[in-house]
Motif scaffolding. Structure first.
Motif, PDB file in Angstrom:
ATOM      1  N   TYR A  76     -19.134  27.007  16.644  1.00 24.20           N
ATOM      2  CA  TYR A  76     -19.659  27.392  15.342  1.00 24.20           C
ATOM      3  C   TYR A  76     -21.052  26.809  15.172  1.00 24.20           C
ATOM      4  O   TYR A  76     -21.416  25.803  15.804  1.00 24.20           O
TER       5      TYR A  76
ATOM      6  N   ASP B 148     -22.254  29.664  10.316  1.00 28.64           N
ATOM      7  CA  ASP B 148     -20.805  29.803  10.215  1.00 28.64           C
ATOM      8  C   ASP B 148     -20.229  28.817   9.204  1.00 28.64           C
ATOM      9  O   ASP B 148     -19.295  29.138   8.459  1.00 28.64           O
ATOM     10  N   ARG B 149     -20.780  27.608   9.195  1.00 31.83           N
ATOM     11  CA  ARG B 149     -20.320  26.612   8.227  1.00 31.83           C
ATOM     12  C   ARG B 149     -20.530  27.098   6.802  1.00 31.83           C
ATOM     13  O   ARG B 149     -19.645  26.984   5.945  1.00 31.83           O
TER      14      ARG B 149
ATOM     15  N   LEU C 263     -18.910  20.769   9.631  1.00 30.84           N
ATOM     16  CA  LEU C 263     -18.860  21.322  10.975  1.00 30.84           C
ATOM     17  C   LEU C 263     -18.818  20.180  11.978  1.00 30.84           C
ATOM     18  O   LEU C 263     -19.604  19.235  11.890  1.00 30.84           O
TER      19      LEU C 263
ATOM     20  N   ARG D 101     -20.309  38.710  10.388  1.00 31.12           N
ATOM     21  CA  ARG D 101     -19.708  37.613   9.629  1.00 31.12           C
ATOM     22  C   ARG D 101     -19.604  37.987   8.152  1.00 31.12           C
ATOM     23  O   ARG D 101     -18.587  37.723   7.506  1.00 31.12           O
TER      24      ARG D 101
END
Length: 722
Positions: free
Chosen positions: A270, A274-275, A224, A134
């Motif tokens: 997610y 990820d947020r 999210l 990521r």
């Protein structure tokens, strides 16, 4: 065991000791973002030793430059009483990089006023390969965003990087005039949303207040949502993240990323990490969008300025010439190692109607790019138009432009702006082209399908603004004259036409190769109209232009234009002879009776003015007193004429020349004589017998004037034809 009613427990540790044992970084800043306290874990986390950062800005903790805007926004938001949370990239003293998740809260005085900011931070990166990937994505996003300042290119770069690696669907909505407009809608594979599913690109987007995208913009933080049990499950969506695009304190829009069953992922959901990552990506994207918007605004301003200063889209109708022109600014660079520039430069061209149907044509290029180059170009064009109206020769105009370029440069400039330029004067009746060049590329000359180059050798000169120490700062500009055959085509251009950007496959054409490609293309369409030639010239070389381009294509008429010319002695009786010639010529040309009569009247006035005021050349002055006596034989002296004038030769008889020209919409009359004095209108009194001739010409003719010639002057006027 503590019993009810007992006094409260008193801790034995001071607050500083508690903060020192916390496994979380604690940084306390004053209202000016200067550090006033930092605990031991913060020093360990950020890789610093000692207390040398006390009193320094929070940015001194190694916050990456691309996150400075985010840190400023953090302080601004918290000092207003809000709470802020986000992810930062930090550079440690040992050169390593660490990503930290930070939360900031306001510190309040007992009075309620906000005295400072408390920041709690921890490492955001956990040690698993998925999250390493990521952050590799974050680096790639940064690299792609650094490649362009063009908005559409920036948005496409973001979508191409995120889909399909990190998202199956990407939407970017930007604010425009109090509306939210969809700018990007990208989906994994070849999947296309069913009609009416989501707003299309360039359509308005309206989110209800409880929508996750609306919440992201109002909270200014990534949101999210799990859509597994939501309405969007019918479309296959499983998870979405919406992050606000915030730059310079303004919400520019929102970016939404979605996962679905289309991606065939093991876990299409997610998580909180990820947020946070999307929040960090959105910060970088927002900064790039803001820069692109500012760049586009500057570019459009310079381009509008440039186009406003250039002639209109349609060339004027001129006798004996067909004209087509083009101006094309270079597109902003994406990523070719050239750097980012506004691409609007100082290329320019102009076509200037002169006396007696002649035409001035100019093409040039001001050094540099941007609004300043465009401004210099506009001033230069205005100056040349003013100089051209004096009907000076091309070489004289070049000298005046060179002086003008030097004097108009700022006093603190290291040197004047440099300008390449060529000025032509074309006479469609005689087909003579006179020109002077200042460091510009010679035009292509097309004759009978063969493409060559106009010989600039005898008219070559240095660029305008170049000083020559050996000549006292003056540059010598020469001029040349050629006669163009019927149907000749000239292609005038600036160097951006042949200097092209390398293609995506690495193919590059040098200026010489580009010129050969253009010559081949022009040869194939040499008998087409000038608009076709102009389009062919511009499209002949593959690849984007690397500099703006000015292009002018001119073609001479294939037929002869009507003209009549005769020379008369400067005697009063010749006025009626000149008028008779004019009347016969106008009748042969089929002029309307009223037009012919008016033209003959003005011919009489102009010729009368010449006969009355352009007197015989004065006799030569006698030898100076004291000059040595001349000896001669009596047989060598012609007494026949000398005796009548007491030994002086007869005065030289003057002549004038009348030239009549007919164009499509105008009649041109010129009278040439050897007198150097230029005529002027004077106010005649009621009892004056003369002085009204030029006043009459001024009132009736569409235009009139006079210009110097190599052996005297020419007085001319123009009458429009119905």
């Amino acid at each position: 065991m503590k019993q009810w009613g007992e006094p409260p427990f008193e801790p034995e540790l001071a607050p500083e000791a508690v903060l020192g044992q916390m496994e979380m970084a604690v940084i306390v800043c004053d209202r000016f973002s200067n550090i006033i306290h930092i605990n031991a874990f913060a020093k360990k986390l950020f890789g610093f030793a000692g207390s040398e950062y006390i009193g320094q800005s929070v940015l001194s903790l190694g916050i990456a430059e691309e996150d400075h805007e985010q840190a400023t926004e953090l302080a601004r938001h918290v000092l207003k009483g809000g709470v802020w949370e986000g992810t930062f990239c930090n550079l440690r003293e040992d050169g390593s990089t660490i990503y930290t998740r930070a939360q900031a809260v306001p510190l309040r005085h007992p009075s309620g006023a906000i005295d400072g900011v408390a920041i709690l931070a921890r490492e955001a990166l956990r040690s698993n390969q998925r999250e390493q990937d990521r952050y590799g994505l974050l680096d790639r996003i940064g690299t792609r965003l650094a490649g362009s300042l063009e908005l559409e290119v920036t948005l496409r770069a973001v979508a191409d990087t995120l889909v399909p690696q990190f998202a199956d669907h990407v939407f970017i909505d930007l604010a425009s005039s109090d509306k939210l407009m969809r700018r990007i809608s990208r989906h994994t594979g070849d999947w296309t949303p069913p009609p009416g599913t989501w707003p299309e690109v360039d359509e308005q987007v309206a989110y209800p207040p409880d929508h996750h995208a609306a919440k992201a913009m109002s909270r200014r933080d990534a949101v999210l949502v799990d859509l597994t049990t939501g309405l969007d499950d019918e479309l296959g969506l499983t998870s979405m993240i919406s992050a606000p695009l915030v730059a310079r304190g303004q919400v520019l829009g929102v970016m939404s990323l979605g996962l679905s069953h289309l991606g065939r992922r093991t876990d299409p959901h997610y998580d909180g990490f990820d947020r946070d990552l999307v929040g960090a990506i959105a910060g970088r994207v927002a900064l790039s969008i803001d820069n692109a918007l500012l760049f586009e605004e500057e570019r459009q301003t310079a381009l509008a300025f440039q186009r406003h200063l250039l002639p209109g889209e349609r060339p004027p109708r001129l006798d004996g010439l067909q004209i087509a022109w083009r101006y094309e600014p270079a597109k902003p660079l994406e990523s070719h190692g050239h750097g980012i520039q506004t691409q609007v430069g100082g290329d320019w061209y102009d076509v200037i109607p002169l006396s007696a149907g002649r035409v001035g044509i100019v093409i040039g290029d001001v050094e540099g790019r941007g609004a300043r180059a465009a401004a210099v170009m506009g001033q230069l064009r205005a100056a040349l138009r003013a100089f051209a109206q004096d009907d000076k020769s091309p070489a004289d105009i070049m000298r005046k432009l060179d002086e003008w370029v030097r004097t108009m440069s700022p006093a603190d400039a290291p040197r004047p702006s440099l300008v390449s330029c060529t000025y032509f004067v074309y006479d469609a009746w005689s087909r003579e082209l006179t020109f002077s060049n200042a460091g510009h590329s010679p035009p292509m000359l097309v004759l009978d399908g063969r493409v060559g180059e106009l010989d600039f050798h005898s008219a070559a000169g240095a660029m305008l603004g170049v000083r020559s120490p050996g000549l006292g700062g003056d540059i010598i500009y020469n001029e040349a004259t050629v006669t163009l055959p019927p149907g000749s085509t000239l292609v005038l251009y600036t160097d951006g036409l042949v200097e092209r950007r390398p293609k995506d496959d690495g193919t590059y054409y040098s200026s010489e190769q580009s010129r050969l490609l253009i010559e081949e293309a022009v040869g194939r369409v040499s008998r087409s109209d000038v608009e076709t030639v102009a389009n062919t010239v511009f499209a002949a070389v593959p690849g984007d232009i690397d500099d703006d381009v000015a292009l002018v294509v001119i073609r001479t008429a294939s037929e002869e234009l009507p003209v009549e010319e005769r020379t008369f002695p400067s005697e009063p009786i010749m006025v009626s002879e000149a008028r008779r010639l004019a009347a016969e010529t106008f009748a042969a040309w089929g002029l309307h009776e009223d037009e012919a009569e008016m033209a003959c009247l003005l011919v009489s006035e102009i010729v009368t003015n010449v006969v009355l005021h352009a007197t015989n050349v004065p006799a030569q002055k006698r030898a100076l007193v004291g000059a040595p006596e001349l000896s001669f034989d009596e047989d060598d002296w012609d007494l026949g004429s000398a005796s009548l004038g007491l030994g002086r030769p007869d005065p030289v008889k003057q002549e004038f020349r009348l030239r009549l020209r007919k164009g499509v919409g105008s009649l041109w009359v010129e009278v040439f004589d050897p007198d150097l004095r230029l005529p002027r209108i004077r106010n005649a009194g009621e009892t004056d017998e003369g002085g009204r001739g030029l006043y009459l010409v001024d009132q009736i003719a569409a235009r009139w004037g006079s210009r110097p010639t190599p052996d005297g002057k020419a007085v001319w006027f123009e009458l429009p034809l119905a």
